[in-house]
Design a protein around this motif. Structure first.
Motif: not given
Length: 151
Positions: A7-8, A51-52, A55-57, A74-75
């Motif tokens: 989130i941050g 982790i995600l 914005g969808g990364g 990305a995995l």
């Protein structure tokens, strides 16, 4: 282990349904397998998670405090072999770029090993002067030596 979106900075929120259940499960299982290859010192120093990014990364391998490296691929957990290969590469990238640790190292040549797909499955391979397979991912002999890193 669960899939966490970041989130941050340093903040995460549990989100087990962020990916299709079977893909999330394969990535979590692959991470547990690869973490099992870490030498005990690294396992005690760092905790990892999938982790995600907003914005969808991702997903990416990151540290439990939310730090991650998104400069790599990305995995992908479409099948067990792909999940294991992508998580092994992702954990290596996270260790190198976030922690400044080269892992694993070839016990014969002291070169960094690379995760590779082969006829035998996903393996740790030395690409030094005499390329060879060191071990299957998940069965790396201990202790695995490492180069660099913060104290």
């Amino acid at each position: 282990m669960r899939i966490h979106p970041v989130i941050g900075e340093g903040t995460k929120m549990d989100m087990g349904d962020a990916l299709p259940g079977d893909e999330a499960g394969r990535l979590e299982e692959a991470l547990a397998t690869v973490v099992g290859d870490l030498d005990p010192e690294l396992r005690s120093r760092y905790a990892f998670q999938v982790i995600l990014v907003p914005g969808g990364g991702g997903p990416y391998v990151g540290l439990s405090d939310g730090k991650y490296w998104s400069g790599g691929t990305a995995l992908w957990g479409g099948d067990e072999g792909s999940a294991l290969l992508s998580v092994a590469e992702g954990l290596q990238e996270c260790l190198m770029e976030v922690c400044r640790v080269v892992w694993p190292e070839c016990p014969r040549h002291r070169f960094g090993l690379h995760a590779r797909g082969s006829r035998e499955g996903v393996v740790w391979a030395c690409e030094g002067p005499r390329p060879h397979v060191v071990a299957p991912v998940g069965a790396l002999p201990q202790p695995s030596r490492r180069l660099g890193g913060r104290s």
